[in-house]
Design a protein around this motif. Structure first.
Motif, PDB file in Angstrom:
ATOM      1  N   GLN A 168       3.861  16.820  22.942  1.00  0.00           N
ATOM      2  CA  GLN A 168       3.984  16.395  21.547  1.00  0.00           C
ATOM      3  C   GLN A 168       3.879  17.612  20.635  1.00  0.00           C
ATOM      4  OE1 GLN A 168       0.772  13.996  20.017  1.00  0.00           O
ATOM      5  NE2 GLN A 168      -0.765  14.976  21.290  1.00  0.00           N
ATOM      6  N   CYS A 169       4.656  17.616  19.553  1.00  0.00           N
ATOM      7  CA  CYS A 169       4.653  18.714  18.592  1.00  0.00           C
ATOM      8  C   CYS A 169       4.668  18.127  17.184  1.00  0.00           C
ATOM      9  CB  CYS A 169       5.885  19.603  18.758  1.00  0.00           C
ATOM     10  SG  CYS A 169       6.081  20.265  20.429  1.00  0.00           S
ATOM     11  N   ARG A 170       3.787  18.649  16.341  1.00  0.00           N
ATOM     12  CA  ARG A 170       3.725  18.154  14.969  1.00  0.00           C
ATOM     13  C   ARG A 170       4.938  18.633  14.180  1.00  0.00           C
ATOM     14  NH1 ARG A 170      -1.424  18.429  10.772  1.00  0.00           N
ATOM     15  NH2 ARG A 170      -0.320  17.571   8.970  1.00  0.00           N
ATOM     16  N   ILE A 171       5.524  17.739  13.405  1.00  0.00           N
ATOM     17  CA  ILE A 171       6.703  18.075  12.603  1.00  0.00           C
ATOM     18  C   ILE A 171       6.249  18.706  11.289  1.00  0.00           C
ATOM     19  CG2 ILE A 171       8.729  17.147  11.415  1.00  0.00           C
ATOM     20  CD1 ILE A 171       8.741  14.876  13.492  1.00  0.00           C
ATOM     21  N   ILE A 172       6.832  19.856  10.950  1.00  0.00           N
ATOM     22  CA  ILE A 172       6.538  20.527   9.686  1.00  0.00           C
ATOM     23  C   ILE A 172       7.854  20.850   8.985  1.00  0.00           C
ATOM     24  CG2 ILE A 172       4.350  21.513  10.484  1.00  0.00           C
ATOM     25  CD1 ILE A 172       5.822  24.175  10.911  1.00  0.00           C
ATOM     26  N   GLU A 173       7.719  21.330   7.769  1.00  0.00           N
ATOM     27  CA  GLU A 173       8.895  21.755   6.972  1.00  0.00           C
ATOM     28  C   GLU A 173       9.990  20.693   6.934  1.00  0.00           C
ATOM     29  OE1 GLU A 173      10.249  25.618   8.205  1.00  0.00           O
ATOM     30  OE2 GLU A 173       8.215  26.405   8.338  1.00  0.00           O
ATOM     31  N   PRO A 174       9.729  19.484   6.439  1.00  0.00           N
ATOM     32  CA  PRO A 174       8.480  19.096   5.783  1.00  0.00           C
ATOM     33  C   PRO A 174       7.521  18.377   6.736  1.00  0.00           C
ATOM     34  CG  PRO A 174      10.108  17.418   5.390  1.00  0.00           C
ATOM     35  CD  PRO A 174      10.789  18.468   6.246  1.00  0.00           C
ATOM     36  N   VAL A 175       6.239  18.373   6.363  1.00  0.00           N
ATOM     37  CA  VAL A 175       5.276  17.499   7.039  1.00  0.00           C
ATOM     38  C   VAL A 175       5.588  16.068   6.621  1.00  0.00           C
ATOM     39  CG1 VAL A 175       2.847  16.826   7.133  1.00  0.00           C
ATOM     40  CG2 VAL A 175       3.469  19.242   7.193  1.00  0.00           C
ATOM     41  N   ILE A 176       5.657  15.155   7.591  1.00  0.00           N
ATOM     42  CA  ILE A 176       5.925  13.746   7.295  1.00  0.00           C
ATOM     43  C   ILE A 176       4.670  12.958   7.668  1.00  0.00           C
ATOM     44  CG2 ILE A 176       7.530  11.824   7.577  1.00  0.00           C
ATOM     45  CD1 ILE A 176       9.466  13.815   8.919  1.00  0.00           C
ATOM     46  N   GLU A 177       4.148  12.187   6.734  1.00  0.00           N
ATOM     47  CA  GLU A 177       2.923  11.423   6.975  1.00  0.00           C
ATOM     48  C   GLU A 177       3.174   9.941   6.741  1.00  0.00           C
ATOM     49  OE1 GLU A 177      -0.739  14.377   5.939  1.00  0.00           O
ATOM     50  OE2 GLU A 177       0.380  13.564   4.227  1.00  0.00           O
ATOM     51  N   ALA A 178       2.769   9.128   7.716  1.00  0.00           N
ATOM     52  CA  ALA A 178       2.940   7.673   7.620  1.00  0.00           C
ATOM     53  C   ALA A 178       1.673   7.072   7.019  1.00  0.00           C
ATOM     54  CB  ALA A 178       3.198   7.082   9.003  1.00  0.00           C
ATOM     55  N   PRO A 179       1.797   6.333   5.906  1.00  0.00           N
ATOM     56  CA  PRO A 179       0.611   5.764   5.250  1.00  0.00           C
ATOM     57  C   PRO A 179       0.197   4.427   5.867  1.00  0.00           C
ATOM     58  CG  PRO A 179       2.558   5.308   3.933  1.00  0.00           C
ATOM     59  CD  PRO A 179       3.034   6.058   5.153  1.00  0.00           C
ATOM     60  N   LEU A 180      -1.066   4.349   6.281  1.00  0.00           N
ATOM     61  CA  LEU A 180      -1.614   3.094   6.809  1.00  0.00           C
ATOM     62  C   LEU A 180      -2.456   2.462   5.714  1.00  0.00           C
ATOM     63  CD1 LEU A 180      -1.368   1.827   9.680  1.00  0.00           C
ATOM     64  CD2 LEU A 180      -3.714   2.587  10.079  1.00  0.00           C
ATOM     65  N   ALA A 181      -2.303   1.161   5.511  1.00  0.00           N
ATOM     66  CA  ALA A 181      -2.992   0.489   4.410  1.00  0.00           C
ATOM     67  C   ALA A 181      -3.583  -0.841   4.873  1.00  0.00           C
ATOM     68  CB  ALA A 181      -2.023   0.249   3.250  1.00  0.00           C
ATOM     69  N   LEU A 182      -4.616  -1.268   4.147  1.00  0.00           N
ATOM     70  CA  LEU A 182      -5.190  -2.594   4.350  1.00  0.00           C
ATOM     71  C   LEU A 182      -4.498  -3.539   3.383  1.00  0.00           C
ATOM     72  CD1 LEU A 182      -7.384  -4.376   5.715  1.00  0.00           C
ATOM     73  CD2 LEU A 182      -8.852  -3.835   3.777  1.00  0.00           C
ATOM     74  N   CYS A 183      -3.880  -4.567   3.917  1.00  0.00           N
ATOM     75  CA  CYS A 183      -3.090  -5.508   3.119  1.00  0.00           C
ATOM     76  C   CYS A 183      -3.815  -6.846   3.008  1.00  0.00           C
ATOM     77  CB  CYS A 183      -1.719  -5.687   3.773  1.00  0.00           C
ATOM     78  SG  CYS A 183      -0.654  -6.902   2.989  1.00  0.00           S
ATOM     79  N   GLN A 184      -3.854  -7.392   1.792  1.00  0.00           N
ATOM     80  CA  GLN A 184      -4.387  -8.735   1.588  1.00  0.00           C
ATOM     81  C   GLN A 184      -3.668  -9.376   0.413  1.00  0.00           C
ATOM     82  OE1 GLN A 184      -8.470  -7.105   0.392  1.00  0.00           O
ATOM     83  NE2 GLN A 184      -8.362  -8.927  -0.895  1.00  0.00           N
ATOM     84  N   SER A 185      -3.907 -10.655   0.197  1.00  0.00           N
ATOM     85  CA  SER A 185      -3.277 -11.347  -0.925  1.00  0.00           C
ATOM     86  C   SER A 185      -3.833 -10.808  -2.235  1.00  0.00           C
ATOM     87  CB  SER A 185      -3.551 -12.853  -0.829  1.00  0.00           C
ATOM     88  OG  SER A 185      -3.147 -13.512  -2.024  1.00  0.00           O
ATOM     89  N   ASP A 186      -2.983 -10.741  -3.252  1.00  0.00           N
ATOM     90  CA  ASP A 186      -3.460 -10.275  -4.549  1.00  0.00           C
ATOM     91  C   ASP A 186      -3.894 -11.421  -5.457  1.00  0.00           C
ATOM     92  OD1 ASP A 186      -1.114 -11.440  -5.405  1.00  0.00           O
ATOM     93  OD2 ASP A 186      -0.230  -9.612  -6.234  1.00  0.00           O
ATOM     94  N   HIS A 187      -3.836 -12.659  -4.939  1.00  0.00           N
ATOM     95  CA  HIS A 187      -4.241 -13.794  -5.777  1.00  0.00           C
ATOM     96  C   HIS A 187      -5.144 -14.795  -5.062  1.00  0.00           C
ATOM     97  CE1 HIS A 187      -0.580 -15.045  -3.682  1.00  0.00           C
ATOM     98  NE2 HIS A 187      -1.000 -16.282  -3.802  1.00  0.00           N
ATOM     99  N   LEU A 188      -5.155 -14.792  -3.733  1.00  0.00           N
ATOM    100  CA  LEU A 188      -6.042 -15.695  -2.994  1.00  0.00           C
ATOM    101  C   LEU A 188      -7.344 -14.965  -2.677  1.00  0.00           C
ATOM    102  CD1 LEU A 188      -3.606 -17.363  -0.435  1.00  0.00           C
ATOM    103  CD2 LEU A 188      -4.523 -18.354  -2.532  1.00  0.00           C
ATOM    104  N   PRO A 189      -8.479 -15.492  -3.113  1.00  0.00           N
ATOM    105  CA  PRO A 189      -9.745 -14.802  -2.825  1.00  0.00           C
ATOM    106  C   PRO A 189     -10.086 -14.873  -1.340  1.00  0.00           C
ATOM    107  CG  PRO A 189     -10.147 -16.951  -3.829  1.00  0.00           C
ATOM    108  CD  PRO A 189      -8.668 -16.735  -3.880  1.00  0.00           C
ATOM    109  N   LEU A 190     -10.709 -13.814  -0.831  1.00  0.00           N
ATOM    110  CA  LEU A 190     -11.160 -13.817   0.558  1.00  0.00           C
ATOM    111  C   LEU A 190     -12.382 -14.716   0.697  1.00  0.00           C
ATOM    112  CD1 LEU A 190     -10.961 -10.023   1.530  1.00  0.00           C
ATOM    113  CD2 LEU A 190      -9.413 -11.845   2.258  1.00  0.00           C
ATOM    114  N   SER A 191     -12.479 -15.387   1.833  1.00  0.00           N
ATOM    115  CA  SER A 191     -13.678 -16.159   2.137  1.00  0.00           C
ATOM    116  C   SER A 191     -14.839 -15.191   2.386  1.00  0.00           C
ATOM    117  CB  SER A 191     -13.448 -17.014   3.378  1.00  0.00           C
ATOM    118  OG  SER A 191     -13.263 -16.179   4.523  1.00  0.00           O
TER     119      SER A 191
END
Length: 310
Positions: free
Chosen positions: A257-280
């Motif tokens: 495996q080799c890291r890609i540079i020029e440009p560096v590419i980064e994949a964003p990981l996120a926590l997803c939830q509803s923006d209107h339904l409250p969590l229990s």
């Protein structure tokens, strides 16, 4: 509208048949038909169309079906939360983890920690593609998901950035290995096996190549992690993956495996939830545990921060 009629309506739409719905609900079909007629009278809309194959919702019926699912789910959660008051947290919490991402490393620690802190919580983990997970959250059928994306706002969803994983090119040892860090321009002639174009990581790769005035030489499109590992092990070509998945592939076969540079590419990981339904309350507790676990991962954006449940 009362809850019982909404429950009946959702069941009819789910099974697509009045007769089968009546059997499952343990009521007579004429009585179920009368309940449906009463509901249609209350909303002053036709909700179902009868066909030779059963029943299908009208456009108004589809709208009510979506709302009814959310209403019934919230009512059930209210009942669970009231029963849980004064004792340990309990109830079901569903969490989606996108495969081929750092999210996969969270599964076992999450199960361990939830069992240790909140043994009354029934944790359901679903590993499937990010688009499916976000749709489940949008429809109120899943509480939380860890997936790639979040750069673009989506109506009905909120995203909390968790980490950014650098992308690596991964290839078999039968292919010449580039340096440990390889400029993107050196990958133009390499045979690549990538995910389909709708995949977040694939889109990032395509955009990076396009910005460099290049087109990746894609010789196959593969969504299955096991098939991708087999392709690399067989020496058929290379692939481009986030750091966590790249390390997993290299560990499973004779590969580099080799890291890609020029440009560096980064994949964003996120926590997803509803923006209107409250969590229990149980889902809030699981969210807090997830954030704690992400803090300890490489490339975390949460390191050193304290996150209160919100």
């Amino acid at each position: 509208m009362n809850l019982r009629r909404l429950k009946y309506f959702v069941k009819i739409v789910d099974v697509g048949s009045l007769t089968q719905a009546a059997d499952l609900l343990h009521i007579a079909q004429p009585a179920l038909s009368q309940q449906l007629a009463t509901l249609e009278g209350e909303v002053r809309q036709q909700l179902l169309v009868r066909t030779k194959r059963g029943v299908t919702p009208t456009e108004a019926g589809k709208v009510l079906y979506r709302h009814a699912q959310l209403i019934l789910r919230q009512c059930e959660q209210a009942r669970v939360d009231m029963e849980a008051a004064g004792r340990g947290l309990s109830g079901a919490v569903s969490v989606g983890l996108a495969p081929g991402t750092a999210a996969a490393a969270l599964a076992l620690p999450l199960i361990r920690t939830v069992r240790a802190r909140h043994p009354g919580i029934l944790l359901y983990l679903n590993e499937t593609y990010g688009t499916t997970l976000s749709e489940l959250i949008m429809n109120g059928r899943m509480d939380l998901a860890v997936l790639y994306g979040g750069k673009i706002s989506v109506h009905g969803l909120s995203f909390l950035p968790l980490l950014k994983e650098p992308l690596f090119v991964v290839g078999p040892n039968s292919m010449p290995s580039p340096p440990d860090q390889v400029p993107l321009r050196m990958l133009g002639e390499m045979d690549l096996y990538l995910a389909r174009p709708y995949n977040v990581v694939r889109r990032m790769v395509d955009e990076a190549f396009a910005a460099a005035g290049m087109v990746p030489r894609v010789v196959g499109e593969i969504e299955s992690a096991s098939t991708l590992k087999a392709v690399i092990a067989d020496g058929l070509g290379a692939t481009i993956l986030p750091a966590s998945m790249a390390a997993e592939v290299v560990a499973s076969c004779d590969a580099w495996q080799c890291r890609i540079i020029e440009p560096v590419i980064e994949a964003p990981l996120a926590l997803c939830q509803s923006d209107h339904l409250p969590l229990s309350e149980p889902a809030q507790a699981v969210k807090e545990i997830l954030l704690e676990l992400v803090t300890g991962l490489p490339h975390s954006l949460l390191a050193g921060e304290h996150h209160a449940a919100s």
